[in-house]
Design a protein around this motif. Sequence first.
Motif, PDB file in Angstrom:
ATOM      1  N   GLU A  64       8.168   8.544  12.879  1.00 27.43           N
ATOM      2  CA  GLU A  64       7.930   9.228  14.035  1.00 27.43           C
ATOM      3  C   GLU A  64       6.783   9.146  13.764  1.00 27.43           C
ATOM      4  OE1 GLU A  64      11.135  12.459  14.767  1.00 27.43           O
ATOM      5  OE2 GLU A  64      12.686  10.722  15.388  1.00 27.43           O
ATOM      6  N   ASP A  65       6.119   9.859  12.753  1.00 28.72           N
ATOM      7  CA  ASP A  65       4.647  10.846  13.064  1.00 28.72           C
ATOM      8  C   ASP A  65       3.702   9.251  13.064  1.00 28.72           C
ATOM      9  OD1 ASP A  65       6.265  13.511  12.862  1.00 28.72           O
ATOM     10  OD2 ASP A  65       6.148  13.434  10.358  1.00 28.72           O
ATOM     11  N   VAL A  66       4.048   8.544  11.986  1.00 27.80           N
ATOM     12  CA  VAL A  66       2.501   7.253  11.895  1.00 27.80           C
ATOM     13  C   VAL A  66       2.546   6.318  12.332  1.00 27.80           C
ATOM     14  CG1 VAL A  66       2.047   8.651   9.605  1.00 27.80           C
ATOM     15  CG2 VAL A  66       3.271   7.130   9.028  1.00 27.80           C
ATOM     16  N   CYS A  67       3.907   5.473  12.650  1.00 28.47           N
ATOM     17  CA  CYS A  67       3.827   3.982  12.943  1.00 28.47           C
ATOM     18  C   CYS A  67       3.479   3.993  14.813  1.00 28.47           C
ATOM     19  CB  CYS A  67       5.733   3.686  12.868  1.00 28.47           C
ATOM     20  SG  CYS A  67       5.533   2.828  11.470  1.00 28.47           S
ATOM     21  N   TYR A  68       3.060   2.809  14.937  1.00 27.34           N
ATOM     22  CA  TYR A  68       2.766   2.811  16.125  1.00 27.34           C
ATOM     23  C   TYR A  68       2.949   0.923  16.220  1.00 27.34           C
ATOM     24  CZ  TYR A  68      -1.595   0.719  13.698  1.00 27.34           C
ATOM     25  OH  TYR A  68      -2.966   0.368  13.493  1.00 27.34           O
ATOM     26  N   VAL A  69       2.705   0.714  17.084  1.00 29.19           N
ATOM     27  CA  VAL A  69       3.053  -1.110  17.319  1.00 29.19           C
ATOM     28  C   VAL A  69       1.488  -0.653  17.796  1.00 29.19           C
ATOM     29  CG1 VAL A  69       3.528  -2.295  19.276  1.00 29.19           C
ATOM     30  CG2 VAL A  69       5.210  -0.979  19.193  1.00 29.19           C
ATOM     31  N   SER A  70       1.533  -2.191  17.000  1.00 24.84           N
ATOM     32  CA  SER A  70      -0.155  -3.067  17.418  1.00 24.84           C
ATOM     33  C   SER A  70      -0.224  -3.894  18.447  1.00 24.84           C
ATOM     34  CB  SER A  70      -0.772  -3.980  16.068  1.00 24.84           C
ATOM     35  OG  SER A  70      -1.616  -4.246  16.830  1.00 24.84           O
ATOM     36  N   GLN A  71      -1.403  -4.260  19.612  1.00 22.50           N
ATOM     37  CA  GLN A  71      -1.529  -4.680  20.377  1.00 22.50           C
ATOM     38  C   GLN A  71      -2.700  -5.830  19.945  1.00 22.50           C
ATOM     39  OE1 GLN A  71      -0.215  -3.269  23.224  1.00 22.50           O
ATOM     40  NE2 GLN A  71       0.466  -2.120  21.784  1.00 22.50           N
ATOM     41  N   ASP A  72      -2.840  -5.612  18.599  1.00 25.69           N
ATOM     42  CA  ASP A  72      -3.393  -7.280  18.384  1.00 25.69           C
ATOM     43  C   ASP A  72      -3.182  -6.656  16.396  1.00 25.69           C
ATOM     44  OD1 ASP A  72      -5.255  -9.125  17.670  1.00 25.69           O
ATOM     45  OD2 ASP A  72      -6.422  -8.453  18.364  1.00 25.69           O
ATOM     46  N   PHE A  73      -2.150  -7.361  16.030  1.00 29.07           N
ATOM     47  CA  PHE A  73      -1.081  -7.513  15.048  1.00 29.07           C
ATOM     48  C   PHE A  73      -2.497  -8.311  13.969  1.00 29.07           C
ATOM     49  CE2 PHE A  73       0.971  -8.956  11.145  1.00 29.07           C
ATOM     50  CZ  PHE A  73       1.878  -7.889  11.104  1.00 29.07           C
ATOM     51  N   TYR A  74      -2.604  -9.485  13.996  1.00 34.70           N
ATOM     52  CA  TYR A  74      -4.054 -10.069  13.058  1.00 34.70           C
ATOM     53  C   TYR A  74      -5.296  -8.615  12.702  1.00 34.70           C
ATOM     54  CZ  TYR A  74      -0.575 -13.455  13.224  1.00 34.70           C
ATOM     55  OH  TYR A  74       0.914 -13.983  13.365  1.00 34.70           O
ATOM     56  N   LYS A  75      -5.750  -8.788  14.686  1.00 33.91           N
ATOM     57  CA  LYS A  75      -7.117  -7.632  14.063  1.00 33.91           C
ATOM     58  C   LYS A  75      -6.989  -6.390  13.103  1.00 33.91           C
ATOM     59  CE  LYS A  75     -10.482  -5.113  16.695  1.00 33.91           C
ATOM     60  NZ  LYS A  75     -10.616  -5.217  18.384  1.00 33.91           N
ATOM     61  N   ASP A  76      -5.959  -5.945  13.641  1.00 34.38           N
ATOM     62  CA  ASP A  76      -4.819  -4.555  12.338  1.00 34.38           C
ATOM     63  C   ASP A  76      -5.057  -5.008  10.919  1.00 34.38           C
ATOM     64  OD1 ASP A  76      -5.186  -2.780  14.789  1.00 34.38           O
ATOM     65  OD2 ASP A  76      -3.278  -2.853  15.384  1.00 34.38           O
ATOM     66  N   MET A  77      -4.533  -6.136  10.368  1.00 30.32           N
ATOM     67  CA  MET A  77      -4.168  -6.044   9.560  1.00 30.32           C
ATOM     68  C   MET A  77      -5.529  -6.844   8.955  1.00 30.32           C
ATOM     69  SD  MET A  77      -1.459  -6.308   8.413  1.00 30.32           S
ATOM     70  CE  MET A  77      -1.158  -7.303   7.044  1.00 30.32           C
ATOM     71  N   GLU A  78      -5.874  -7.081   9.512  1.00 29.89           N
ATOM     72  CA  GLU A  78      -7.934  -6.978   8.879  1.00 29.89           C
ATOM     73  C   GLU A  78      -8.408  -6.221   8.733  1.00 29.89           C
ATOM     74  OE1 GLU A  78      -9.517 -10.008   7.568  1.00 29.89           O
ATOM     75  OE2 GLU A  78      -7.966 -10.895   7.724  1.00 29.89           O
ATOM     76  N   ILE A  79      -8.181  -4.819   9.658  1.00 29.03           N
ATOM     77  CA  ILE A  79      -8.925  -3.902   9.551  1.00 29.03           C
ATOM     78  C   ILE A  79      -8.511  -2.904   8.293  1.00 29.03           C
ATOM     79  CG2 ILE A  79      -9.146  -1.172  10.636  1.00 29.03           C
ATOM     80  CD1 ILE A  79      -9.174  -3.242  13.182  1.00 29.03           C
ATOM     81  N   ALA A  80      -7.110  -3.221   8.206  1.00 28.48           N
ATOM     82  CA  ALA A  80      -5.710  -2.064   7.140  1.00 28.48           C
ATOM     83  C   ALA A  80      -6.396  -2.988   6.074  1.00 28.48           C
ATOM     84  CB  ALA A  80      -4.619  -2.368   6.899  1.00 28.48           C
ATOM     85  N   LYS A  81      -7.559  -4.622   5.814  1.00 27.52           N
ATOM     86  CA  LYS A  81      -7.147  -4.222   4.362  1.00 27.52           C
ATOM     87  C   LYS A  81      -8.643  -3.515   3.946  1.00 27.52           C
ATOM     88  CE  LYS A  81      -6.544  -9.534   4.753  1.00 27.52           C
ATOM     89  NZ  LYS A  81      -7.199 -10.441   5.353  1.00 27.52           N
ATOM     90  N   TYR A  82      -9.645  -2.930   4.828  1.00 29.63           N
ATOM     91  CA  TYR A  82     -10.970  -2.710   4.410  1.00 29.63           C
ATOM     92  C   TYR A  82     -10.537  -0.915   4.416  1.00 29.63           C
ATOM     93  CZ  TYR A  82     -12.514  -6.901   4.697  1.00 29.63           C
ATOM     94  OH  TYR A  82     -12.708  -8.286   4.096  1.00 29.63           O
ATOM     95  N   PRO A  83      -9.676  -0.017   4.203  1.00 29.85           N
ATOM     96  CA  PRO A  83     -10.196   1.464   3.899  1.00 29.85           C
ATOM     97  C   PRO A  83     -10.689   2.219   5.038  1.00 29.85           C
ATOM     98  CG  PRO A  83      -8.397   0.709   2.725  1.00 29.85           C
ATOM     99  CD  PRO A  83      -9.925  -0.647   2.759  1.00 29.85           C
ATOM    100  N   ARG A  84     -10.048   2.583   6.690  1.00 28.15           N
ATOM    101  CA  ARG A  84     -11.244   3.952   6.762  1.00 28.15           C
ATOM    102  C   ARG A  84     -10.830   5.248   6.880  1.00 28.15           C
ATOM    103  NH1 ARG A  84     -13.619   1.115  13.277  1.00 28.15           N
ATOM    104  NH2 ARG A  84     -14.137  -0.906  11.497  1.00 28.15           N
TER     105      ARG A  84
END
Length: 225
Positions: A61-81
């Motif tokens: 409930e606190d941190v999960c969400y539905v991606s609108q562009d899954f592959y783009k978000d996967m790329e972002i997740a590779k480089y933690p901000r």
Amino acid sequence: GYLVNWDVQRQVWDYLFGKEMYQVRPSFVYSISYGRWFFCLFLHRQLHVMDETHVINQVKEDVCYVSQDFYKDMEIAKYPREEMVLSGKYKTGEQILRLTNERFAVPEILFHPSDIGIQEMGIPEAIVDSIQNLPEEMQPHFFKNIVLTGGNTLFPGFRDRVYSEVRCLTPTDYDVSVVLPENPITYSWEGGKLISENDDFEDLVVTREDYEEHGHNICEEKFDI
């Protein structure tokens, strides 16, 4: 309550919605066999809390969400901000759970269950397929009246993702409306409550006494199944 034994729950659902228990035309009704249990399976690898399902539920409930562009978000997740690291932390006592792509990869299973080996349609496909099996003259009305219920619909981005995918799968000359009620968790119950207050309620239900006397045949006769 919290689901603590998936095997038992699955047996209950298989019986309640199985062909022997209740005969319905399967083209119109879908029983999705994936739900809260897969959150435990995926999040357990990060923190050993399988026996503490309330913790898993809180993380969801606190941190999960539905991606609108899954592959783009996967790329972002590779480089933690910094913002992803901050929003991806969840404290449980003295432990910290760090989540990156799990935040959106886990809810993604609602849209692509085949990713974990469940050979079923995702929610948008199931909605469209169900409506398209109705008489053609009824389909436009159902596409304009899609209502989301249940706790998982509260994921940020859930309603928008369902709408966009249903829109892509629907004939262009049909309007599509996807509504997320103010409280989707109790919305189905509230609808049932309204029906129970209807003067014709007795004609819409089969009593326990009737069912015990006649079995599922009474449902076929009363509802013209």
